[in-house]
Design a protein around this motif. Structure first.
Motif, PDB file in Angstrom:
ATOM      1  N   ILE A   2       0.757  -1.196   0.057  1.00  0.00           N
ATOM      2  CA  ILE A   2       0.004  -0.114   0.167  1.00  0.00           C
ATOM      3  C   ILE A   2       0.947   1.330  -0.070  1.00  0.00           C
ATOM      4  O   ILE A   2       0.512   2.085  -0.880  1.00  0.00           O
ATOM      5  CB  ILE A   2      -0.801   0.083   1.037  1.00  0.00           C
ATOM      6  N   SER A   3       2.015   1.223   0.813  1.00  0.00           N
ATOM      7  CA  SER A   3       2.980   2.557   0.738  1.00  0.00           C
ATOM      8  C   SER A   3       3.487   2.495  -0.616  1.00  0.00           C
ATOM      9  O   SER A   3       3.769   3.469  -1.046  1.00  0.00           O
ATOM     10  CB  SER A   3       4.250   2.179   1.871  1.00  0.00           C
ATOM     11  N   ASP A   4       3.788   1.589  -1.214  1.00  0.00           N
ATOM     12  CA  ASP A   4       4.538   1.498  -2.471  1.00  0.00           C
ATOM     13  C   ASP A   4       3.407   2.003  -3.627  1.00  0.00           C
ATOM     14  O   ASP A   4       3.991   3.148  -4.306  1.00  0.00           O
ATOM     15  CB  ASP A   4       5.070   0.072  -3.160  1.00  0.00           C
ATOM     16  N   ILE A   5       2.341   1.806  -3.349  1.00  0.00           N
ATOM     17  CA  ILE A   5       1.119   2.187  -4.135  1.00  0.00           C
ATOM     18  C   ILE A   5       1.052   3.852  -4.114  1.00  0.00           C
ATOM     19  O   ILE A   5       1.060   4.531  -4.970  1.00  0.00           O
ATOM     20  CB  ILE A   5      -0.280   1.567  -4.202  1.00  0.00           C
ATOM     21  N   SER A   6       1.356   4.052  -2.769  1.00  0.00           N
ATOM     22  CA  SER A   6       0.961   5.620  -2.244  1.00  0.00           C
ATOM     23  C   SER A   6       2.289   6.519  -2.624  1.00  0.00           C
ATOM     24  O   SER A   6       2.041   7.455  -3.483  1.00  0.00           O
ATOM     25  CB  SER A   6       0.902   5.884  -0.908  1.00  0.00           C
ATOM     26  N   MET A   9      -7.263   6.141  -1.356  1.00  0.00           N
ATOM     27  CA  MET A   9      -6.143   5.341  -0.616  1.00  0.00           C
ATOM     28  C   MET A   9      -6.528   5.265   0.781  1.00  0.00           C
ATOM     29  O   MET A   9      -6.035   4.373   1.514  1.00  0.00           O
ATOM     30  CB  MET A   9      -4.865   6.237  -0.726  1.00  0.00           C
ATOM     31  N   THR A  10      -6.883   6.400   1.473  1.00  0.00           N
ATOM     32  CA  THR A  10      -7.365   6.435   2.910  1.00  0.00           C
ATOM     33  C   THR A  10      -8.237   5.585   3.032  1.00  0.00           C
ATOM     34  O   THR A  10      -8.190   4.464   4.172  1.00  0.00           O
ATOM     35  CB  THR A  10      -7.743   7.943   3.495  1.00  0.00           C
ATOM     36  N   SER A  11      -9.314   5.191   2.526  1.00  0.00           N
ATOM     37  CA  SER A  11     -10.468   4.252   2.591  1.00  0.00           C
ATOM     38  C   SER A  11      -9.693   2.910   2.673  1.00  0.00           C
ATOM     39  O   SER A  11     -10.103   1.959   3.345  1.00  0.00           O
ATOM     40  CB  SER A  11     -11.577   4.328   1.652  1.00  0.00           C
ATOM     41  N   LYS A  13      -4.724  19.061 -12.422  1.00  0.00           N
ATOM     42  CA  LYS A  13      -5.416  18.409 -11.185  1.00  0.00           C
ATOM     43  C   LYS A  13      -4.296  17.617 -10.385  1.00  0.00           C
ATOM     44  O   LYS A  13      -3.654  16.799 -11.210  1.00  0.00           O
ATOM     45  CB  LYS A  13      -6.417  17.225 -11.949  1.00  0.00           C
ATOM     46  N   ILE A  14      -4.448  17.894  -9.108  1.00  0.00           N
ATOM     47  CA  ILE A  14      -3.493  17.110  -8.533  1.00  0.00           C
ATOM     48  C   ILE A  14      -3.909  15.574  -8.261  1.00  0.00           C
ATOM     49  O   ILE A  14      -4.883  15.359  -7.394  1.00  0.00           O
ATOM     50  CB  ILE A  14      -3.292  17.888  -7.137  1.00  0.00           C
ATOM     51  N   LEU A  15      -3.303  14.716  -8.533  1.00  0.00           N
ATOM     52  CA  LEU A  15      -3.660  13.261  -8.572  1.00  0.00           C
ATOM     53  C   LEU A  15      -3.745  12.694  -7.132  1.00  0.00           C
ATOM     54  O   LEU A  15      -4.671  12.034  -6.652  1.00  0.00           O
ATOM     55  CB  LEU A  15      -2.749  12.370  -9.557  1.00  0.00           C
ATOM     56  N   ASN A  16      -2.733  13.287  -6.331  1.00  0.00           N
ATOM     57  CA  ASN A  16      -3.074  12.991  -4.931  1.00  0.00           C
ATOM     58  C   ASN A  16      -4.375  13.256  -4.093  1.00  0.00           C
ATOM     59  O   ASN A  16      -4.868  12.625  -3.558  1.00  0.00           O
ATOM     60  CB  ASN A  16      -1.779  13.778  -3.905  1.00  0.00           C
ATOM     61  N   ASP A  17      -4.869  14.319  -4.819  1.00  0.00           N
ATOM     62  CA  ASP A  17      -6.177  14.943  -3.968  1.00  0.00           C
ATOM     63  C   ASP A  17      -7.240  13.964  -4.646  1.00  0.00           C
ATOM     64  O   ASP A  17      -8.270  13.422  -4.210  1.00  0.00           O
ATOM     65  CB  ASP A  17      -6.392  16.212  -4.399  1.00  0.00           C
ATOM     66  N   ARG A  30      -7.921   2.185   5.676  1.00  0.00           N
ATOM     67  CA  ARG A  30      -8.657   1.826   6.627  1.00  0.00           C
ATOM     68  C   ARG A  30      -9.233   0.421   6.518  1.00  0.00           C
ATOM     69  O   ARG A  30      -9.416  -0.229   7.668  1.00  0.00           O
ATOM     70  CB  ARG A  30      -9.844   3.154   6.973  1.00  0.00           C
ATOM     71  N   THR A  31      -9.740   0.052   5.661  1.00  0.00           N
ATOM     72  CA  THR A  31     -10.515  -1.279   5.353  1.00  0.00           C
ATOM     73  C   THR A  31      -9.514  -2.483   5.361  1.00  0.00           C
ATOM     74  O   THR A  31      -9.546  -3.295   6.220  1.00  0.00           O
ATOM     75  CB  THR A  31     -11.017  -1.339   3.975  1.00  0.00           C
ATOM     76  N   VAL A  32      -8.085  -2.221   5.021  1.00  0.00           N
ATOM     77  CA  VAL A  32      -7.140  -3.397   5.123  1.00  0.00           C
ATOM     78  C   VAL A  32      -6.733  -3.316   6.631  1.00  0.00           C
ATOM     79  O   VAL A  32      -6.719  -4.499   7.227  1.00  0.00           O
ATOM     80  CB  VAL A  32      -5.859  -3.056   4.515  1.00  0.00           C
ATOM     81  N   SER A  33      -6.817  -2.145   7.247  1.00  0.00           N
ATOM     82  CA  SER A  33      -6.387  -2.153   8.844  1.00  0.00           C
ATOM     83  C   SER A  33      -7.506  -2.732   9.489  1.00  0.00           C
ATOM     84  O   SER A  33      -7.377  -3.556  10.499  1.00  0.00           O
ATOM     85  CB  SER A  33      -6.267  -0.755   9.289  1.00  0.00           C
ATOM     86  N   ASN A  34      -8.963  -2.659   9.255  1.00  0.00           N
ATOM     87  CA  ASN A  34     -10.000  -3.233   9.900  1.00  0.00           C
ATOM     88  C   ASN A  34      -9.920  -4.704   9.561  1.00  0.00           C
ATOM     89  O   ASN A  34     -10.348  -5.623  10.705  1.00  0.00           O
ATOM     90  CB  ASN A  34     -11.333  -2.369   9.587  1.00  0.00           C
TER      91      ASN A  34
END
Length: 187
Positions: A73-77, A109-111, A99-103, A114-118
């Protein structure tokens, strides 16, 4: 000597022995049924323990991959950050609105994080539940095995009593025959 009294006494001992023999045989049958039920319970507990241990190992293996998943996930980020930077550079050299792709991908990515962490938290909870269940099943198995030993000891003891009562019945039968003859001789 009162042979009639001795005969009655031997006869009473004979019927008492017959009654005790029947009682012992009934107890042995009941104990054998209990033994079979206990053996079935032990076999079921062993199967349950094996199944829970396999599930525990499977969950443990999945949990071991958590670090690897988080790394990916960090690599993807990081790659999204790089792509965003590259995209911004390309757009700034043309007349296209940037357009800023990070936005754009940040919420996704946050979702995902969170899903993986859950998922991993639920797996850790499940692992603890499985471990507790395995401990409980092993405790039940130990108790069932102790119960089986106790049942087997009671069967052996009752079979010994049965043999004693059979001897008492035989002796009483011999005494009855002896005193019956003596009573007939006295007549």
């Amino acid at each position: 000597m009162d042979y009639s009294y001795c005969y009655s006494n031997a006869r009473r001992r004979y019927y008492d022995a017959c009654s005790e023999i029947t009682s012992c045989q009934n107890r042995i049958n009941d104990l054998k049924n209990q033994r079979q039920q206990k053996i079935n319970q032990i076999n079921q507990l062993k199967t349950d323990i094996k199944n829970h241990e396999e599930a525990y190992e499977g969950v443990s293996q999945i949990i071991k991959s958590e670090e690897n998943v988080n790394s990916k996930i960090s690599d993807i980020s990081n790659k999204t950050n790089q792509a965003s930077s590259n995209y911004s550079s390309m757009v700034s050299s043309s007349n296209v609105i940037n357009k800023i792709l990070n936005d754009v991908y940040n919420n996704e990515m946050t979702s995902t994080k969170r899903t993986v962490s859950n998922i991993f938290e639920k797996l850790k909870t499940k692992k603890n539940e499985l471990n507790a269940k395995i401990i409980d099943l092993k405790k039940q198995l130990k108790q069932a095995e102790e119960d089986l030993v106790n049942i087997n000891n009671r069967i052996a003891s009752t079979e010994s009593s049965l043999q004693d009562w059979k001897r008492a019945k035989t002796n009483a039968a011999y005494d009855m025959e002896y005193y019956r003859r003596k009573m007939n001789e006295a007549v």
